[in-house]
Scaffold this motif. Structure first.
Motif, PDB file in Angstrom:
ATOM      1  N   ASP A  72      16.584  -7.703  61.858  1.00 24.20           N
ATOM      2  CA  ASP A  72      17.385  -8.669  62.621  1.00 24.20           C
ATOM      3  C   ASP A  72      16.678 -10.021  62.727  1.00 24.20           C
ATOM      4  O   ASP A  72      17.298 -11.080  62.595  1.00 24.20           O
ATOM      5  CB  ASP A  72      17.677  -8.126  64.024  1.00 24.20           C
ATOM      6  CG  ASP A  72      18.670  -6.976  64.013  1.00 24.20           C
ATOM      7  OD1 ASP A  72      19.398  -6.846  63.001  1.00 24.20           O
ATOM      8  OD2 ASP A  72      18.713  -6.208  64.992  1.00 24.20           O
ATOM      9  N   TYR A  73      15.381  -9.964  62.963  1.00 25.30           N
ATOM     10  CA  TYR A  73      14.606 -11.203  63.095  1.00 25.30           C
ATOM     11  C   TYR A  73      14.594 -11.971  61.771  1.00 25.30           C
ATOM     12  O   TYR A  73      14.799 -13.190  61.745  1.00 25.30           O
ATOM     13  CB  TYR A  73      13.176 -10.879  63.525  1.00 25.30           C
ATOM     14  CG  TYR A  73      12.335 -12.112  63.790  1.00 25.30           C
ATOM     15  CD1 TYR A  73      12.295 -12.689  65.053  1.00 25.30           C
ATOM     16  CD2 TYR A  73      11.581 -12.692  62.769  1.00 25.30           C
ATOM     17  CE1 TYR A  73      11.532 -13.828  65.298  1.00 25.30           C
ATOM     18  CE2 TYR A  73      10.814 -13.829  62.993  1.00 25.30           C
ATOM     19  CZ  TYR A  73      10.791 -14.391  64.260  1.00 25.30           C
ATOM     20  OH  TYR A  73      10.049 -15.512  64.490  1.00 25.30           O
ATOM     21  N   ARG A 118      16.765 -11.827  59.404  1.00 26.32           N
ATOM     22  CA  ARG A 118      18.109 -12.342  59.142  1.00 26.32           C
ATOM     23  C   ARG A 118      18.370 -13.617  59.940  1.00 26.32           C
ATOM     24  O   ARG A 118      19.014 -14.548  59.441  1.00 26.32           O
ATOM     25  CB  ARG A 118      19.143 -11.266  59.487  1.00 26.32           C
ATOM     26  CG  ARG A 118      20.581 -11.681  59.175  1.00 26.32           C
ATOM     27  CD  ARG A 118      21.564 -10.568  59.490  1.00 26.32           C
ATOM     28  NE  ARG A 118      21.447  -9.447  58.559  1.00 26.32           N
ATOM     29  CZ  ARG A 118      21.035  -8.228  58.903  1.00 26.32           C
ATOM     30  NH1 ARG A 118      20.679  -7.968  60.154  1.00 26.32           N
ATOM     31  NH2 ARG A 118      20.966  -7.272  58.007  1.00 26.32           N
ATOM     32  N   ASN A 119      17.852 -13.661  61.147  1.00 25.16           N
ATOM     33  CA  ASN A 119      18.087 -14.823  62.017  1.00 25.16           C
ATOM     34  C   ASN A 119      17.088 -15.964  61.785  1.00 25.16           C
ATOM     35  O   ASN A 119      17.241 -17.041  62.357  1.00 25.16           O
ATOM     36  CB  ASN A 119      18.029 -14.389  63.490  1.00 25.16           C
ATOM     37  CG  ASN A 119      19.173 -13.471  63.858  1.00 25.16           C
ATOM     38  OD1 ASN A 119      20.290 -13.612  63.345  1.00 25.16           O
ATOM     39  ND2 ASN A 119      18.906 -12.511  64.736  1.00 25.16           N
ATOM     40  N   HIS A 120      16.064 -15.695  60.959  1.00 27.73           N
ATOM     41  CA  HIS A 120      15.062 -16.723  60.642  1.00 27.73           C
ATOM     42  C   HIS A 120      14.859 -16.758  59.129  1.00 27.73           C
ATOM     43  O   HIS A 120      13.779 -16.427  58.616  1.00 27.73           O
ATOM     44  CB  HIS A 120      13.735 -16.429  61.352  1.00 27.73           C
ATOM     45  CG  HIS A 120      13.828 -16.456  62.849  1.00 27.73           C
ATOM     46  ND1 HIS A 120      14.345 -15.394  63.586  1.00 27.73           N
ATOM     47  CD2 HIS A 120      13.492 -17.422  63.756  1.00 27.73           C
ATOM     48  CE1 HIS A 120      14.300 -15.701  64.867  1.00 27.73           C
ATOM     49  NE2 HIS A 120      13.798 -16.916  65.003  1.00 27.73           N
TER      50      HIS A 120
END
Length: 322
Positions: free
Chosen positions: A144-145, A147-149
């Motif tokens: 998730d991290y 994907r968001n960065h």
């Protein structure tokens, strides 16, 4: 003249098996060389020397270890294939990795028919580690991290191209953009992740990073192999998480194809006995390694499957470049 030729061929056909049998019965009658196609001091070198010391007891001859690094195993393997098929030159290596190196380097791949597989002695699953200060403590949170960065997270590899390609296949499946860093060895990669020079890093069991993970100094995010890892029994592996590929390096022995079967079998039995020795088992476990004997036929299948998997994964990973 024709009759003489036929007689000669008949006699040759008759005597060749006898000659091979005689050689096998007297094997070994001189020192054996274990060719390690990687540098001195690494995991392959250390375990090869440990096994050489033990196997000389059952084989009755000195065993020398010759390091011939280069091309991620290609140089040493080619050297071994240039020697006679008599059982006196034995390849000791992470063979399912070494025999796929050619695919990563764009050179002619090895024909597996060139080898007679003696047996395996150690699987080495790969793990993805991070430092405790990171905002993600689980693999799901890491994905998730990332994907968001996009493009911010760096992933190192402990010198195994196969394992780095596996991380890339994860990026393909989850549509992630990450930075990839290849280190020369598991030791160098361990230093990098413990020093915070990369955000995450994959290394194998037995490396300094693995030991740091056991001590709680690093966080293990995912098992990149199949099955379970004793030191991290609750850690999920990439297959159970739905990813198409896995990376477990398999260490083992091989000789040149054409080596008489009785000689290959003697080596297999000697390796089997060494791996059952309590002292050998204790030393492997103390290093964080997993001692496990695999017979030659089963080990051959492992190598074949590994080569096929790498070819498929490289095709899959082309999407990352599109």
């Amino acid at each position: 003249m024709i009759r003489r030729v036929c007689l000669f061929l008949t006699l040759a056909t008759f005597f060749l098996p006898i000659t091979g049998l005689f050689a096998a019965e007297n094997y070994p009658s001189k020192p054996i060389t274990f060719v390690v196609p990687l540098g001195a001091g690494g995991m392959t070198d250390v375990t090869a020397r440990l096994l050489a010391e033990k196997m000389k007891e059952s084989l009755g001859q000195p065993i020398m270890v010759a390091n011939k690094p280069g091309g991620t195993g290609i140089v040493g393997v080619n050297y071994a294939l240039s020697q006679k098929e008599d059982g006196y030159t034995v390849i000791v290596a992470p063979l399912n990795e070494s025999l796929t190196s050619a695919y990563f380097q764009g050179v002619e791949p090895f024909d597996l028919k060139q080898f007679a597989f003696v047996g395996g002695y150690m699987p080495q699953p790969r793990l993805l580690f991070t430092t405790p200060d990171k905002p993600y403590k689980t693999f799901t949170a890491f994905i998730d991290y990332a994907r968001n960065h996009p493009g911010e997270v760096s992933v190192g590899s402990g010198g195994v191209q196969w394992a780095l390609e596996l991380v890339k296949s994860i990026a393909v499946k989850d549509n992630l953009k990450m930075k990839f860093v290849m280190f020369k060895s598991g030791g160098e990669a361990s230093t990098a992740i413990m020093g915070g020079h990369v955000d995450t890093c994959e290394t194998g069991t037995g490396t300094p990073a693995f030991q740091a993970g056991r001590q709680g100094k690093l966080v293990a995010l995912v098992n990149m192999g199949e099955g379970k890892i004793d030191a991290f029994p609750e850690l999920q592996n990439v297959k159970t998480l739905g990813y198409p590929f896995a990376a477990t390096i398999q260490y083992g022995f091989a000789v040149k194809a054409g080596t008489p079967e009785p000689i290959r079998k003697k080596l297999e039995e000697s390796l089997k006995a060494a791996m059952r020795d309590p002292e050998v088992q204790e030393k492997f476990i103390a290093m964080g390694l997993t001692p496990k004997f695999t017979d030659g036929k089963s080990f051959e299948k492992i190598v074949q499957d590994g080569v096929a998997s790498v070819k498929e994964m490289l095709e899959y990973n082309k999407r990352l470049q599109q």
